[in-house]
Design an enzyme around this catalytic site. Structure first.
Site, PDB file in Angstrom:
ATOM      1  N   GLU A  54       0.846  -1.190   0.000  1.00  0.00           N
ATOM      2  CA  GLU A  54       0.000   0.000   0.000  1.00  0.00           C
ATOM      3  C   GLU A  54       0.883   1.243   0.000  1.00  0.00           C
ATOM      4  OE1 GLU A  54      -3.484   2.145   2.728  1.00  0.00           O
ATOM      5  OE2 GLU A  54      -2.612   0.231   3.364  1.00  0.00           O
ATOM      6  N   ASP A  65      -6.566   8.749   9.967  1.00  0.00           N
ATOM      7  CA  ASP A  65      -5.238   8.317  10.394  1.00  0.00           C
ATOM      8  C   ASP A  65      -4.868   8.923  11.732  1.00  0.00           C
ATOM      9  OD1 ASP A  65      -4.379   6.681   8.150  1.00  0.00           O
ATOM     10  OD2 ASP A  65      -4.518   8.540   6.998  1.00  0.00           O
TER      11      ASP A  65
END
Length: 266
Positions: A54, A65
């Site tokens: 990724e 995040d």
């Protein structure tokens, strides 16, 4: 340059084949342009036994995040990171033998327009895309545009996802289903969330597509436990903390090799 044969294959086909051969799947994450020579991390990931990689396209407001990935985003942006620069870097990477999956927020997709964005991903050898702030009921347009470009749009499910919606996500996700192990942001944690096993089981009841658990998987023991419930793991914050602390590609190879061994023991 990126291998055109691999780029032409699908993320799902690749992961299914490895899963069906009895392999626990490992997908490490790196923020693009986090350091000079950042693509060397990709080579290290592949050498450590990653099954997909990724690559984060930094965004100024990464709402899903936690602190570590936010710091990684800030660091990359301060270095002048942009989607164009990151994809140019990927285009110059020799064949890694595993698919690349880009991840970012929908604002960056909208900035260039879905068609241009997905076409640029494909030219760089990327074959999957994760957009965590794109809900399934708004994903039709990008799903179609991505598919036309040969990009598989991965959808996310969380422990709070109601059953009808979970079934729709499982059916419409491409490549794999990203199982968010807990209600919260990315980041290292002391143990695998108790909600992870139940979520993976719920998803698996509705699809044979590979299921990868992410958010909070930081150690070999956690990876091993996650591998008992899902087809594999996504490891992001634990990787990026090491990079932010100065770890080089060889250090990351050694760390990921411990996760690889843990998954192989399942």
């Amino acid at each position: 340059m990126t291998n055109p044969t691999l780029a032409a294959s699908t993320v799902e086909h690749h992961l299914r084949a490895r899963r069906d051969a009895g392999r626990g799947l490992l997908m490490p994450y790196v923020t693009g342009e986090i350091t000079p020579g950042w693509t060397d991390y990709l080579r290290a990931f592949a050498a450590a036994g990653a099954d997909a990689i990724e690559v984060g396209l930094p965004f100024s407001d990464p709402t899903l995040d936690g602190v570590t990935i936010q710091q990684a985003n800030d660091t990359a942006l301060a270095r002048g990171a942009s989607t164009r620069r990151i994809l140019a870097g990927l285009a110059g990477v020799p064949d890694l033998g595993v698919p690349l999956v880009a991840s970012t927020y929908y604002n960056l997709v909208l900035h260039d327009g879905g068609e241009a964005f997905c076409a640029a991903l494909r030219r760089a050898g990327v074959s999957g895309l994760i957009v965590p702030d794109l809900p399934v009921h708004e994903a039709d347009e990008l799903t179609e545009v991505a598919a036309a470009a040969g990009i598989e749009l991965v959808l996310l499910a969380s422990p709070a996802t109601p059953e009808p919606r979970l079934q729709e996500i499982s059916r419409r996700s491409r490549g794999f289903v990203y199982a968010v192990s807990l209600m919260g942001t990315t980041g290292e944690r002391a143990g695998l969330a108790g909600s992870a096993a139940e979520l993976a089981a719920r998803i698996r009841r509705g699809t044979d597509r590979p299921v990868l658990l992410g958010f909070g998987i930081s150690t070999p023991d956690q990876a091993r436990e996650a591998g008992r419930h899902a087809d594999g793991v996504v490891v992001g914050a634990a990787v990026m903390r090491r990079v932010l602390d100065g770890a080089g590609p060889d250090d990351l190879l050694a760390f990921l090799a411990t996760l690889r061994r843990a998954l192989d023991q399942e």
